[in-house]
Design an enzyme around this catalytic site. Structure first.
Site, PDB file in Angstrom:
ATOM      1  N   ASP A  32     -12.004   7.150   3.919  1.00 53.01           N
ATOM      2  CA  ASP A  32     -10.774   6.954   4.689  1.00 53.01           C
ATOM      3  C   ASP A  32     -10.381   5.478   4.769  1.00 53.01           C
ATOM      4  OD1 ASP A  32      -8.570   7.653   6.173  1.00 53.01           O
ATOM      5  OD2 ASP A  32      -9.677   7.945   8.062  1.00 53.01           O
ATOM      6  N   LYS A  47       0.857  -1.189   0.000  1.00 51.82           N
ATOM      7  CA  LYS A  47       0.000   0.000   0.000  1.00 51.82           C
ATOM      8  C   LYS A  47       0.890   1.236   0.000  1.00 51.82           C
ATOM      9  CE  LYS A  47      -3.056   2.702   3.093  1.00 51.82           C
ATOM     10  NZ  LYS A  47      -3.890   2.718   4.326  1.00 51.82           N
ATOM     11  N   ARG A  61      -7.545  -0.469   1.391  1.00 52.42           N
ATOM     12  CA  ARG A  61      -8.090  -1.725   0.867  1.00 52.42           C
ATOM     13  C   ARG A  61      -8.533  -1.570  -0.590  1.00 52.42           C
ATOM     14  NH1 ARG A  61     -12.385  -1.940   5.706  1.00 52.42           N
ATOM     15  NH2 ARG A  61     -10.648  -0.792   6.622  1.00 52.42           N
ATOM     16  N   LYS A 100      -9.899  12.989   8.149  1.00 55.84           N
ATOM     17  CA  LYS A 100      -9.399  12.624   9.474  1.00 55.84           C
ATOM     18  C   LYS A 100      -9.365  13.869  10.373  1.00 55.84           C
ATOM     19  CE  LYS A 100      -6.197   8.905   8.114  1.00 55.84           C
ATOM     20  NZ  LYS A 100      -6.876   7.824   8.847  1.00 55.84           N
TER      21      LYS A 100
HETATM   22  N1  BES Z   1      -3.957   4.700   6.967  1.00 55.13           N
HETATM   23  C1  BES Z   1      -5.039   4.443   7.832  1.00 55.13           C
HETATM   24  C2  BES Z   1      -4.697   3.496   8.949  1.00 55.13           C
HETATM   25  C3  BES Z   1      -3.649   3.956   9.934  1.00 55.13           C
HETATM   26  C4  BES Z   1      -4.029   4.507  11.131  1.00 55.13           C
HETATM   27  C5  BES Z   1      -2.317   3.760   9.680  1.00 55.13           C
HETATM   28  C6  BES Z   1      -3.079   4.903  12.042  1.00 55.13           C
HETATM   29  C7  BES Z   1      -1.353   4.141  10.599  1.00 55.13           C
HETATM   30  C8  BES Z   1      -1.744   4.719  11.782  1.00 55.13           C
HETATM   31  C9  BES Z   1      -6.202   3.857   7.035  1.00 55.13           C
HETATM   32  O1  BES Z   1      -6.306   4.259   5.725  1.00 55.13           O
HETATM   33  C10 BES Z   1      -7.444   4.264   7.714  1.00 55.13           C
HETATM   34  O2  BES Z   1      -7.729   5.425   7.730  1.00 55.13           O
HETATM   35  N2  BES Z   1      -8.187   3.309   8.266  1.00 55.13           N
HETATM   36  C11 BES Z   1      -9.384   3.585   8.943  1.00 55.13           C
HETATM   37  C12 BES Z   1     -10.404   2.562   8.530  1.00 55.13           C
HETATM   38  C13 BES Z   1     -11.805   2.882   8.989  1.00 55.13           C
HETATM   39  C14 BES Z   1     -12.320   4.106   8.272  1.00 55.13           C
HETATM   40  C15 BES Z   1     -12.677   1.683   8.710  1.00 55.13           C
HETATM   41  C16 BES Z   1      -9.120   3.492  10.439  1.00 55.13           C
HETATM   42  O3  BES Z   1      -8.329   2.640  10.860  1.00 55.13           O
HETATM   43  O4  BES Z   1      -9.652   4.297  11.184  1.00 55.13           O
HETATM   44 ZN    ZN Z   2      -4.534   4.880   4.850  1.00 56.18          ZN
HETATM   45 MN    MN Z   3      -7.392   6.091   5.539  1.00 54.72          MN
END
Ligand code: BES
Ligand code: ZN
Ligand code: MN
Length: 498
Positions: A343, A261, A347, A273
């Site tokens: 966000d 990724k 995936r 975010k």
């Molecule tokens: N890149 C983030 C995940 C992440 C969080 C990586 C903290 C490193 C540190 C990912 O794209 C994301 O935002 N995931 C969301 C998914 C949710 C919206 C289902 C998350 O983990 O909040």
């Molecule tokens: Zn991400």
């Molecule tokens: Mn994200």
């Protein structure tokens, strides 16, 4: 840190020495010799300090003129394993030692009694801990406490043998550094196109061939999921395909695929975010960096395997052109996805990269790495990365490599009950569940929908190990390069030997 191997018979190159000691104040071979030369000065001084040689225990002695060294660092290695010290603990010791030597310009390691593999492990640890990302600090050299050792002279019985053992370790450390450098770069400098060209440049004149697919190529492939993420950004996406062929000529086995990724910045998109801490989402391409790093490490040591590395590079931004929550995209596999949360973009990017790996290369083994979910930190903290797999054998081999390198993995369950949670009312699936339960697992279930049944697949969720907020033994705080050494050892143990 420069490393120079030298014959102990040569005159000492500087006045700071480093000697080693095991528990119960057992001086190692070279330090015993120095102690004898000085009529027991070292052992007496250590006894006076109640020094015992525990792991990481340091004593700093001022030596009499006969020593030829004015200062001696005595470094504790803990229990004596009689030369059978394990790789991990020597790497760790090396890392701690390196951090203790910050601020010195030169030192000589009194290491002529160490076996070459033990020494190579110690030195790799020292190198890993000495990496810094200071290119944007105009005053970094003034910060004496944090400046790593300039030159390390290393006493060895045989320079050639030592060099031979160390060369691959040094190459691997440098592969980790390339990954860490990429991860550390801010989003304004490192975006899909700049990252892709940096990778292409890096692999010029190596055995890794690099192909860069631009937006048009990506569109022609039908990668609607990846493109949906990219469409909010001014920066067009890239797909970088790296190939390394090291298997015997005529091998009919398809290559193993590593997929990463590469979200060069993750703002969340329209599902924006919160502001606090958003800056560190520049590291959302750490999975891609690990894949790039391992390609480097494998080529450097001429690994006997065929490997393809595929990284999907996009920036996830909100804008008038960005994808909306509720949009439906068509992935390369033909499956449709309702994007309920912009966000959950990793995936979407990986889904198309996984399809591409299988379709173009016919791979039967694929490992993807991604900073995929915040939830993995809740489950595992930063001690383990999450491991998800449809193959017990592949999962076992990866976990074994994790134990060997200290880049540890913990396998989490998958199954149809979790899979159901991403069914959509209006498309084949949705990219979130709408509840917080099992957030890392449902993300893995999403990816698995893009993996054919006859393909052994593993997903490493590295969101909580790719970036650390405090220093550790082998890495200053910030980018860790997690995954490079793990996959290097996985390839060596599970693929080359098989
Ligand atoms: N890149 C983030 C995940 C992440 C969080 C990586 C903290 C490193 C540190 C990912 O794209 C994301 O935002 N995931 C969301 C998914 C949710 C919206 C289902 C998350 O983990 O909040
Ligand atoms: Zn991400
Ligand atoms: Mn994200």
């Amino acid at each position: 840190m420069k490393i120079a191997f030298i014959d102990p018979a040569r005159p000492l190159p500087c006045n700071t020495g480093v000697g080693f000691c095991h528990e119960k104040c057992k001086l190692d071979e070279a330090l015993s010799a120095l102690d004898a030369l000085l009529d027991g000065f070292v052992s007496e001084a250590l006894a006076g300090l109640k020094y015992s040689g525990k792991r990481d225990e340091v004593a700093l002695l001022t030596l009499p003129p006969a020593a030829g060294l004015s200062r001696l660092f005595v470094f504790g290695l803990g229990e004596d394993a009689d030369g059978e010290e394990d790789i991990l603990s020597m790497e760790r010791s090396g890392g701690v030692l390196a951090s203790r030597l910050f601020g010195f310009s030169e030192a000589v390691l009194l290491s002529s009694g160490m076996g070459e593999d033990v020494l190579a492990s110690l030195l790799e640890g020292m190198l890993l801990r000495s990496w810094q990302f200071v290119k944007y600090r105009t005053n970094a050299s003034k910060d004496k406490v944090k400046v790593p050792l300039g030159t390390l002279h290393v006493h060895v019985a045989d320079v050639h043998t030592a060099q031979k053992a160390f060369a691959p370790r040094k190459a691997r450390a440098e592969a980790v550094f390339f990954a860490r450098d990429l991860i550390s770069e801010p989003g304004n400098v490192l975006y899909p196109a700049s990252m892709a060209s940096r990778v292409a440049k890096h692999f010029e004149k190596t055995d890794v061939s690099v192909e860069i697919l631009g937006e048009k190529d990506i569109r022609a492939l039908g990668m609607g999921a990846l493109l949906g993420v990219a469409q909010g950004s001014e920066k067009p996406p890239r797909l970088v395909v790296m190939e390394y062929h090291g298997a015997k000529k005529g091998s009919k086995k398809p290559p193993v695929a590593f997929v990463g990724k590469g979200v060069t910045f993750d703002s969340g998109g329209i599902s924006l975010k919160p502001g606090a801490g958003m800056w560190d989402m520049k590291h959302d391409m750490a999975g891609a960096a690990a894949v790039i790093g391992v390609m480097d490490a494998l080529a450097a040591r001429k690994a006997k395997v065929d490997v393809v590395g595929i990284v999907g590079l996009v920036e996830n931004m909100p804008s008038g052109g960005a994808q909306r929550p509720g949009d439906i995209v068509v992935s390369m596999s033909g499956q449709t996805i309702e994007v309920q949360n912009t966000d959950a973009e990793g995936r979407l990017v990986l889904a198309d990269c996984l399809s591409y790996a299988q379709e173009r290369f016919g791979t039967k083994t694929v490992v993807n790495l991604a900073t995929l979910t915040g939830a993995i930190a809740i489950a595992l903290g930063s001690e383990h990365a999450g491991l998800f797999s449809n193959s017990t054998e592949l999962a076992g081999a990866l976990r074994a490599a994790g134990k060997k390198t200290g880049e540890r993995l913990w396998r989490l369950p998958m199954g149809s009950a979790y899979d159901k949670m991403i069914d959509s009312d209006i498309a084949d699936m949705k990219n979130i569940t709408g509840v917080r339960d099992a957030g890392s697992i449902t993300a893995a279930q999403f990816l698995q929908r893009f993996v054919r049944e006859d393909v052994a697949w593993a997903h490493l969720d590295i969101a909580s190990v790719a970036w650390k907020n405090k220093d550790d033994a082998l890495c200053p705080k910030g980018a860790t390069g997690f995954g490079v050494r793990l996959l290097d050892v996985f390839v060596a143990a599970a693929l080359e030997k098989a």
